[in-house]
Structures are given as structure tokens and as C-alpha cells.
Write a protein that holds these residues in place. Sequence first.
Motif, PDB file in Angstrom:
ATOM      1  N   SER A  38       0.806  -1.204   0.000  1.00 14.26           N
ATOM      2  CA  SER A  38       0.000   0.000   0.000  1.00 14.26           C
ATOM      3  C   SER A  38       0.844   1.260   0.000  1.00 14.26           C
ATOM      4  CB  SER A  38      -0.978  -0.005   1.169  1.00 14.26           C
ATOM      5  OG  SER A  38      -2.118  -0.752   0.839  1.00 14.26           O
ATOM      6  N   GLN A  42       2.014   3.691  -1.925  1.00 14.13           N
ATOM      7  CA  GLN A  42       3.132   4.089  -2.780  1.00 14.13           C
ATOM      8  C   GLN A  42       4.486   3.537  -2.346  1.00 14.13           C
ATOM      9  OE1 GLN A  42       3.064   7.986  -4.511  1.00 14.13           O
ATOM     10  NE2 GLN A  42       1.084   8.439  -3.605  1.00 14.13           N
ATOM     11  N   ASN A  97       7.034   3.659  -5.210  1.00 15.38           N
ATOM     12  CA  ASN A  97       7.143   4.904  -5.966  1.00 15.38           C
ATOM     13  C   ASN A  97       8.617   5.301  -6.083  1.00 15.38           C
ATOM     14  OD1 ASN A  97       7.189   7.558  -6.887  1.00 15.38           O
ATOM     15  ND2 ASN A  97       5.293   8.093  -5.835  1.00 15.38           N
ATOM     16  N   ALA A 131      -1.420  -4.581  -2.778  1.00 17.91           N
ATOM     17  CA  ALA A 131      -1.759  -3.256  -3.314  1.00 17.91           C
ATOM     18  C   ALA A 131      -0.585  -2.286  -3.277  1.00 17.91           C
ATOM     19  CB  ALA A 131      -2.961  -2.679  -2.570  1.00 17.91           C
ATOM     20  N   SER A 185       1.107   0.369  -4.581  1.00 17.74           N
ATOM     21  CA  SER A 185       1.017   1.409  -5.604  1.00 17.74           C
ATOM     22  C   SER A 185       2.387   2.022  -5.865  1.00 17.74           C
ATOM     23  CB  SER A 185       0.016   2.484  -5.194  1.00 17.74           C
ATOM     24  OG  SER A 185       0.471   3.188  -4.073  1.00 17.74           O
ATOM     25  N   GLY A 202       2.479   5.165  -7.659  1.00 19.70           N
ATOM     26  CA  GLY A 202       2.257   6.605  -7.683  1.00 19.70           C
ATOM     27  C   GLY A 202       2.598   7.305  -8.983  1.00 19.70           C
TER      28      GLY A 202
END
Length: 174
Positions: free
Chosen positions: A118, A120, A123, A148, A150, A152
Amino acid sequence: MKKVGLATCFFFYFGACLQAYALSKTIENLQNECVIFNYTEVTGYYDDTLTERFKNSFIYNSVRSMLSKKYKESYKLGKCRRRAFNSFRKQYLPISKEHYNERSDISDLGFDAVVCGSDQVWNPTFYDACNPFYYLTFAKGLPKIAYAPSIGVSDIPEPYVKQFKEYLSDFKAI
């Protein structure tokens, strides 16, 4: 009951704290013990420099508060916010007492699996690189799971594509 380590962001943003709480609770609801790794960066996004320490000092903020009413209000609000986050984390997040980073050895700590996820965590713009900690590079020989994660950004920047592939190659599930 299995012991699961969680590498996630949980610092000073509402979303980060709430997703860390939700993911840790989900892991616990699946009949696992969850431990959020208390991450200490070796270098990078949260540099611990003399300048940053000075800007966070009582003296610096007291002088700025005397010189600017607007800064004083902002500083008070920030201080209140930090207290609230610290209280929430202490009460609701199962954060490890030990500090970990991408060089940590967790092989003898009894973890059955590790999860990253989760907010980011992948990123590359946060660190101008792929942060190895959030790819669980320290969890050698353990099942690695991403929930999940991410990034970004809409596309993985070209300089990081090879590194992404390498880091993701030994994940059991994404």
C-alpha cells in the motif's frame, strides 16, 4: 499462528496510518501475528541531517513563532498533529521495537512470511531509485507477498524497469 512481517509506510499522513492499520488488522484477522517493521532509512527521503535536526529543534521553532504569528499557529497545529499520530501509532499499530532497514537480517527472528504494501511503497520518485526495503530484499528465503503496492506514477521510469523486474522476480504473490 504464523508470524508475518509488514513493510509499509505509517508515518505522518492520515492515509498512510490508516492503510497500515487496515492491512495489519487484515493480516491478524487471517489468524496471523503481524509485526510492522520499524523502518529506519539508511539514506534517502528522510535524511537525518544537522539542518533537519535544527529545523525541528525547540529553539528554532520558538524564535520563528515569536517572529511570525502565522508560523506559530502552523507550528502548534503541527505539534498537535504529531502527538495525535504518535498516539494512534502507539495504540493501534503493532510496530516492532527494533529498527530495520534493507540491510537487516531477519532470518532468525521467526517470521513465516513478509508482506509489503500500500501507500506508494514502490514509488521511485520518493527516493530517486527503487527502495530495496519495500521490495523485501532483506527477507531472504521467506515467502514475499505484495498487497496493493502502488507506485504513484503512470509508467515506471525507464532507468528503473530492470530493477523492478529483478526485485519482483522472487515474490510469491502480488
